[in-house]
Each structure stands twice: as C-alpha cells, then as structure tokens.
Scaffold this motif. Structure first.
Motif, PDB file in Angstrom:
ATOM      1  N   MET A   1       0.769  -1.253   0.176  1.00 14.85           N
ATOM      2  CA  MET A   1       0.016   0.063   0.022  1.00 14.85           C
ATOM      3  C   MET A   1       0.965   1.118  -0.009  1.00 14.85           C
ATOM      4  O   MET A   1       1.661   1.422   0.665  1.00 14.85           O
ATOM      5  N   HIS A   2       0.597   2.004  -0.739  1.00  8.63           N
ATOM      6  CA  HIS A   2       1.416   3.594  -0.870  1.00  8.63           C
ATOM      7  C   HIS A   2       0.836   4.226   0.366  1.00  8.63           C
ATOM      8  O   HIS A   2      -0.399   4.381   0.146  1.00  8.63           O
ATOM      9  N   PRO A   3       1.664   4.633   1.137  1.00  6.67           N
ATOM     10  CA  PRO A   3       1.251   5.606   2.411  1.00  6.67           C
ATOM     11  C   PRO A   3       0.332   6.681   1.804  1.00  6.67           C
ATOM     12  O   PRO A   3      -0.701   7.123   2.547  1.00  6.67           O
ATOM     13  N   LYS A   4       0.607   7.488   0.818  1.00  8.76           N
ATOM     14  CA  LYS A   4      -0.130   8.511   0.244  1.00  8.76           C
ATOM     15  C   LYS A   4      -1.585   8.145   0.005  1.00  8.76           C
ATOM     16  O   LYS A   4      -2.530   8.844  -0.091  1.00  8.76           O
ATOM     17  N   SER A   5      -1.817   6.824  -0.477  1.00  5.31           N
ATOM     18  CA  SER A   5      -3.223   6.230  -0.652  1.00  5.31           C
ATOM     19  C   SER A   5      -3.820   5.809   0.688  1.00  5.31           C
ATOM     20  O   SER A   5      -5.014   5.981   0.696  1.00  5.31           O
TER      21      SER A   5
END
Ligand code: SF4
Length: 300
Positions: A98-102
């Motif tokens: 999971m990308h932290p920004k998402s």
C-alpha cells in the motif's frame, strides 16, 4: 533464509488493478503501466470466490499500490477488502503493498476492516523509501514522514500483533550523509519486521534520471550499514516471538527441508512435520533472522 517453493493452487494471486495514481520520481513503472485502471469490484470478488471454492487458502491481493484501488472508479479499497473477507471458507488474505499516500486517505476504514476480520493477516507492506523528510519530498511521494509514522502508530495501536514490511531506497541522488543517518534512525525507531533494501539506480524514463548519481563507494557503504541494521532489527523482532503460541497456515515445503507456514501476522515459520494447506497451533522455539523455528504443540 527461508526460501519458499510456491504452491499455485493454495495461493491465489488476486490482481485488483493496473497502474497506479502516484508519480514517484525514481520509478519507471508509471510510464510503462500508465495511469490507474481498477478492475470491477464484482469481478474481483467472483475470481476470489472461485479460487477459494477450488481450495485456495491464501488470497494475495496484489497491485503496484493496492490502497489506490478504486480512485478511478469511485470504489474504495476498504470496501473491496471487506467483501473479500466475507467470502465463506477457511482462508487468509494477504494485503500487498500500500502506498502511504493512498492509505492515508482512508486509514480509519482500512484499520477497521483489518481489525474486524480474522481472515486478513495482521500484516502491512508500507514502503517509506527514506527517513529523510527532504528526500521523501523530492521523491514526490506525496506524504510526509510524520504521516507515515502516524499511520504505523495507529495501525499498531489498534492491532498490537501487526507486522510491518517496508522498502528503502539507498542513495537517492540528493541523499546526503545526514539524510542517510535519518533513514537509520527511522529504522531503529519503527523496527520493521521486513525491510527490503534497494540501491538507487537510474531507470529509463524516471524523472530522477537528470540528477547526478552519488559515488558508488558511498552507495555501497550506506547499503552495507543499512543491511547490518536490518539484520539486527529483524533478529530482535523475531526473538520476541520465542516461547509464544501461534496459529499458522502451512503453505509449502521448505527448500532445505521441513515445511513453511505463516502466522496470523504473516510471520514466516519453519516446522519439521506438517500438512500443506492445513492450519495448526505451534510454539515458537527460536527466532532467527528471516523466520521463526516452530514445533507442533500437539506433540507434548
Ligand atoms: S513507485 Fe510510485 S509511481 Fe511507481 S508504481 Fe509505485 S506508486 Fe506508482
């Protein structure tokens, strides 16, 4: 380490979208794969249902960034996850990167779903790439270091048995000694269970290509230091499991003997005797760097 023979019918790779909604400067996947294309939620759930019906015990939810699922189609990742977790059957769900920004946009919802459903491994793969706020911004990761730490903190508060995987890029062109030391400090602070380290490399079409690479000897030295710290942190984490009782799913034979399985927190275990595809209770005898050595507790 624990090399794993894969077992195709037991583990189903469930791809949920193509591309991503990021624009990381070091990445060439973006231009190769294009922008985000999320698959219809019903199709994904149906594919998963059929896999489970056919004996799959572990769904591996996979994408460049699983958490950005649905940004293009008006769906949410938390909703998809909940639908997958309510499929009937005795199986586990492993949530991929999971990308932290998402994740930050829907953190509470995702944590709620993780907490509510035992089928979801208490495991997150949240790449941070660097411990330097400056480099993080220059990589165009679209979140701050504090936000990353907050997300990890909240996840761990709600799910104490959580295990955390992260990725680090060593030697981004603008990385100074001081920036690198901040990466070491971050790893000391958050103590991930799994750390993937890669050395920075110019990649075709990546935006960071125009920057000058740092000298190779510096890169090598930093990578070496980080590797030493990784070994120390991973071993410490795994030793904390010694003597504990864990519920595991056996997924394959080990390449150097025994059987490989995963705990509810997706910690990798090795055991002498087991049956592939079955759940069992084990005691952790020894925490090693990349896995936990286990014995069956039915054998007393
Ligand atoms: S690294 Fe960034 S740009 Fe590349 S695939 Fe992942 S989110 Fe997308």
């Amino acid at each position: 380490g624990a090399n794993i023979k894969s077992n195709d019918s037991l583990i189903h790779i469930l791809q949920i979208c193509e591309g991503c909604s990021g624009g990381c400067t070091f990445c060439c996947t973006k231009s190769a794969r294009g922008s985000l294309n999320s698959y219809p939620i019903e199709d994904i759930v149906e594919e998963a249902r059929i896999a489970v019906e056919n004996g799959c015990k572990e769904l591996q939810v996979t994408a460049q960034d699983t958490a950005c699922f649905g940004e293009d189609s008006g769906e949410s990742f938390a909703t998809l996850l909940e639908k997958l977790a309510t499929i009937d059957g005795d199986f586990r769900i492993r949530v991929g990167m999971m990308h932290p920004k998402s994740l930050k946009r829907q953190l509470d919802d995702v944590i709620r779903v993780f907490k509510q459903y035992d089928k979801i491994y208490n495991f997150i793969h949240l790449p941070v790439q660097t411990g330097s706020p400056k480099v993080l911004e220059q990589m165009n990761r679209l979140h701050t270091l504090d936000e990353f730490k907050e997300m990890v903190g909240l996840f761990r508060k709600e799910i104490p048995s959580l295990s955390l995987a992260t990725d680090i890029i060593v030697g981004y062109p603008t990385e100074t000694d001081d920036d690198f030391n901040q990466t070491l400090e971050l790893i000391e602070e958050i103590k991930p269970d799994i750390i993937h380290i890669s050395k920075y490399m110019h990649r075709p079409t990546a935006k960071s290509n125009t920057l000058e690479e740092i000298p190779h000897n510096v890169m090598k030295e930093r990578s070496h230091k980080l590797n030493d710290l990784k070994t120390k942190v991973m071993l410490e984490n795994n030793r904390n499991y010694e003597g504990s009782i864990q519920n595991v799913l056996i997924t394959s034979e080990g390449v150097s003997g025994g059987y490989v399985g995963y705990t509810d927190s997706y910690k990798n275990i090795i055991i002498d005797e087991a049956v592939i595809g079955e759940f069992m209770k084990v005691e952790i005898v020894e925490g090693r760097r990349t896995y936990l050595l286990a014995k069956s507790i039915n054998k007393y």
